[in-house]
Write an enzyme that holds these catalytic residues in place. Structure first.
Site, mmCIF file in Angstrom:
data_model
loop_
_atom_site.group_PDB
_atom_site.id
_atom_site.type_symbol
_atom_site.label_atom_id
_atom_site.label_comp_id
_atom_site.label_asym_id
_atom_site.label_seq_id
_atom_site.Cartn_x
_atom_site.Cartn_y
_atom_site.Cartn_z
ATOM 1 N N ASP A 1 0.831 -1.202 0.000
ATOM 2 C CA ASP A 1 0.000 0.000 0.000
ATOM 3 C C ASP A 1 0.878 1.270 0.000
ATOM 4 O O ASP A 1 1.569 1.558 0.981
ATOM 5 C CB ASP A 1 -0.883 -0.047 1.256
ATOM 6 C CG ASP A 1 -1.850 1.115 1.322
ATOM 7 O OD1 ASP A 1 -1.777 2.015 0.453
ATOM 8 O OD2 ASP A 1 -2.674 1.127 2.259
ATOM 9 N N TYR B 1 -17.090 14.627 -13.253
ATOM 10 C CA TYR B 1 -15.645 14.516 -13.107
ATOM 11 C C TYR B 1 -15.013 15.818 -12.607
ATOM 12 O O TYR B 1 -14.678 15.950 -11.438
ATOM 13 C CB TYR B 1 -14.977 14.046 -14.429
ATOM 14 C CG TYR B 1 -13.575 13.572 -14.142
ATOM 15 C CD1 TYR B 1 -13.307 12.235 -13.905
ATOM 16 C CD2 TYR B 1 -12.523 14.482 -14.023
ATOM 17 C CE1 TYR B 1 -12.029 11.809 -13.562
ATOM 18 C CE2 TYR B 1 -11.245 14.067 -13.689
ATOM 19 C CZ TYR B 1 -11.011 12.729 -13.465
ATOM 20 O OH TYR B 1 -9.756 12.320 -13.108
ATOM 21 N N VAL C 1 -9.347 3.802 -21.687
ATOM 22 C CA VAL C 1 -10.001 2.708 -20.966
ATOM 23 C C VAL C 1 -9.003 2.095 -19.997
ATOM 24 O O VAL C 1 -7.988 1.535 -20.407
ATOM 25 C CB VAL C 1 -10.473 1.609 -21.961
ATOM 26 C CG1 VAL C 1 -11.259 0.539 -21.224
ATOM 27 C CG2 VAL C 1 -11.276 2.207 -23.089
HETATM 28 P P1 NAD Z 1 -5.288 2.008 -13.150
HETATM 29 O O1 NAD Z 1 -6.478 1.575 -12.390
HETATM 30 O O2 NAD Z 1 -5.063 1.425 -14.494
HETATM 31 O O3 NAD Z 1 -3.958 1.753 -12.271
HETATM 32 C C1 NAD Z 1 -3.885 2.164 -10.927
HETATM 33 C C2 NAD Z 1 -2.552 1.760 -10.326
HETATM 34 O O4 NAD Z 1 -2.542 2.170 -8.943
HETATM 35 C C3 NAD Z 1 -2.277 0.242 -10.324
HETATM 36 O O5 NAD Z 1 -0.902 0.030 -10.559
HETATM 37 C C4 NAD Z 1 -2.608 -0.163 -8.883
HETATM 38 O O6 NAD Z 1 -1.920 -1.330 -8.417
HETATM 39 C C5 NAD Z 1 -2.119 1.063 -8.143
HETATM 40 N N1 NAD Z 1 -2.683 1.190 -6.802
HETATM 41 C C6 NAD Z 1 -3.997 1.318 -6.447
HETATM 42 N N2 NAD Z 1 -4.088 1.443 -5.099
HETATM 43 C C7 NAD Z 1 -2.820 1.393 -4.612
HETATM 44 C C8 NAD Z 1 -2.263 1.467 -3.315
HETATM 45 N N3 NAD Z 1 -3.020 1.660 -2.215
HETATM 46 N N4 NAD Z 1 -0.920 1.345 -3.191
HETATM 47 C C9 NAD Z 1 -0.115 1.142 -4.275
HETATM 48 N N5 NAD Z 1 -0.600 1.095 -5.516
HETATM 49 C C10 NAD Z 1 -1.926 1.215 -5.690
HETATM 50 O O7 NAD Z 1 -5.360 3.613 -13.214
HETATM 51 P P2 NAD Z 1 -5.109 4.696 -14.364
HETATM 52 O O8 NAD Z 1 -6.390 4.955 -15.054
HETATM 53 O O9 NAD Z 1 -3.900 4.392 -15.138
HETATM 54 O O10 NAD Z 1 -4.849 5.990 -13.459
HETATM 55 C C11 NAD Z 1 -3.559 6.385 -13.039
HETATM 56 C C12 NAD Z 1 -3.525 7.895 -12.907
HETATM 57 O O11 NAD Z 1 -3.754 8.475 -14.204
HETATM 58 C C13 NAD Z 1 -4.640 8.432 -11.995
HETATM 59 O O12 NAD Z 1 -4.143 9.523 -11.268
HETATM 60 C C14 NAD Z 1 -5.686 8.902 -12.985
HETATM 61 O O13 NAD Z 1 -6.516 9.910 -12.483
HETATM 62 C C15 NAD Z 1 -4.785 9.433 -14.089
HETATM 63 N N6 NAD Z 1 -5.476 9.581 -15.386
HETATM 64 C C16 NAD Z 1 -6.229 8.551 -15.892
HETATM 65 C C17 NAD Z 1 -6.912 8.742 -17.077
HETATM 66 C C18 NAD Z 1 -7.795 7.664 -17.671
HETATM 67 O O14 NAD Z 1 -8.582 7.959 -18.576
HETATM 68 N N7 NAD Z 1 -7.675 6.431 -17.215
HETATM 69 C C19 NAD Z 1 -6.783 9.971 -17.784
HETATM 70 C C20 NAD Z 1 -5.968 10.966 -17.263
HETATM 71 C C21 NAD Z 1 -5.315 10.765 -16.052
#
Ligand code: NAD
Length: 411
Positions: free
Chosen positions: A117, A252, A291
């Protein structure tokens, strides 16, 4: 050994099973894209030790693979994934990293993962210890090309909750602020346009979402590494944010998660001040909507992304997660590049998404969208394919009828 035939088991916004070979194939595809897309950047210089928080999926996985395989950097990742247990498969993120580790080992690259975590101080202690023991001293472990102190920290956490040391639990919620939200969304189980209706968040819910997804933990990571004297001169840290279109603003950008993102963005300036002695900086990269497991859970966003993808594909401007991150390293933060910022001080990888002509087309479609014309206007098939691929399903060349080893090490 735990051989089994693995089938998708979709529950709401996730598959509770993941296919190890499918995830591995996905990782190899991303690695190939990173290597090809970063060839010139790699030739421009060397990226030093890189730490990625949230390294196993989505934007964090793409960052890990780009730094490790595209730019030859020693990488230390932090994620929170579940290994296989009995006949239950591991999570997709676990299998993604199992393959990344296997590849890195076979090529003599330095990639380690701390699966714990990220919010906990004990996890930060473990990262500091690993950096001291195995990244600082190039001669420490035979054949490991360690580069010393940390050059780059990517903060890409998408977490549902956070626990304080005293056990207090904060839950991140996806709710509007000030008034109830009613808007179009998609039910992917039967591919229909439906209406999502969510009550306004309470003040406690807003504060809890900021605790989980705001900038406090990002600042704490940098503070801990700086105190431990593990940051290189000119150190840079990048956190990922999202702005998105008008049609998702109520849920959002002006909702609870948007408040957390505003807090994350404001934290960049505070971290940059802390980094003055190192002439370092903290930067926000506003990325495109894609996605991922995190985005699939946000009402309206899946529908929007399936419209956006169709519009951007037709224009030839659509980018996958790995293509976005390759562009980030190539044009902004890799060797030989410097961040190009908008007037708000952010890197904008969402520039093609928010192109007014793209948004005008998406808005026009959004207004007329019904279950009847959904398949015609939105890239539903592409969305479903990408969603299944997050869990390693539907990947070309993978034999889904064959038993596969589900117990894969992360070493
Ligand atoms: P994702 O769900 O694909 O990945 C999340 C990651 O966080 C994973 O590696 C998971 O293991 C890790 N994680 C979750 N809880 C945790 C914890 N307590 N300790 C350690 N690791 C932990 O997410 P994503 O969509 O790639 O998002 C990542 C970032 O990018 C976020 O800040 C999100 O807001 C941002 N973002 C996402 C998008 C989108 O469309 N998906 C667009 C712009 C920005």
């Amino acid at each position: 050994m735990a051989l089994q035939v693995v089938q998708p088991r979709i529950r709401g916004f996730v598959s509770v099973s993941a296919h190890p070979e499918g995830c591995a194939a996905n990782v190899r595809l991303q690695v190939a894209t990173a290597r090809a897309g970063l060839e010139a950047t790699r030739a421009a210089g060397r990226l030093g030790t890189t730490v990625v928080i949230g390294s196993s999926a989505g934007y964090g996985l793409a960052s890990t693979l780009s730094a490790c395989f595209g730019l030859d950097a020693p990488v230390l990742g932090v994620c929170f994934e579940r290994p296989a247990e009995g006949d239950r498969t591991a999570t997709a993120g676990w299998y993604n990293l199992a393959e990344a580790h296997r590849l890195a080992r076979s090529e003599g690259r330095h990639l380690e993962t701390i699966n714990a975590d990220a919010y906990q101080e004990a996890t930060k202690d473990a990262v500091i210890e690993a950096l001291r023991d195995r990244y600082l001293d190039a001669s420490g472990a035979a054949g490991i090309p360690a580069d010393g102190k940390v050059d780059l920290l990517i903060y890409s956490l998408a977490a549902p909750r956070r626990f304080a040391p005293d056990g207090t639990r904060w839950e991140s919620v996806l709710k509007p602020i000030g008034r109830r939200f009613t808007g179009k969304t998609i039910d992917l189980r039967n591919v229909t346009v439906t209406e999502a209706s969510l009550e306004a968040a309470t003040d406690e819910e807003i504060a809890a979402t900021i605790k989980v997804m705001g900038g406090e933990d990002w600042a704490r990571w940098v503070e801990r590494l700086q105190e431990a004297d593990l940051l290189a001169p000119g150190f840079r840290t990048v956190a990922y944010s999202y702005v998105g279109p008008q049609v998702t603003h109520d849920i959002y950008r002006t909702g609870t998660i948007g408040r957390a993102k505003a807090h994350l963005e404001a934290t960049a300036a505070q971290i940059t001040r802390q980094l003055a002695p190192l002439e370092g900086e903290a930067v926000i990269s506003v990325n495109k909507g894609v996605v991922t497991q995190a985005s699939a859970a946000i009402p309206g966003v899946s529908l929007y992304i399936s419209l956006l993808t169709r519009v951007m594909k037709a224009r030839g401007t659509d980018e996958s997660v790995i293509e976005q991150i390759v562009r980030l390293f190539r044009d902004h933060i890799g060797p030989g590049a410097a961040p190009r910022l908008d007037e708000g001080g952010h890197i904008r990888l969402d520039d093609r998404e928010l192109d007014p002509a793209v948004q005008a087309e998406v808005n026009a479609l959004w207004d007329i969208l019904t279950t009847g014309n959904l398949q015609q206007h939105a890239d539903i098939e592409g969305y479903q394919r990408t969603f299944a691929a997050l869990f390693g399903f539907g990947i070309d060349g993978v034999d889904y009828d064959a038993p596969t080893e589900t117990d894969r090490p992360l070493e």
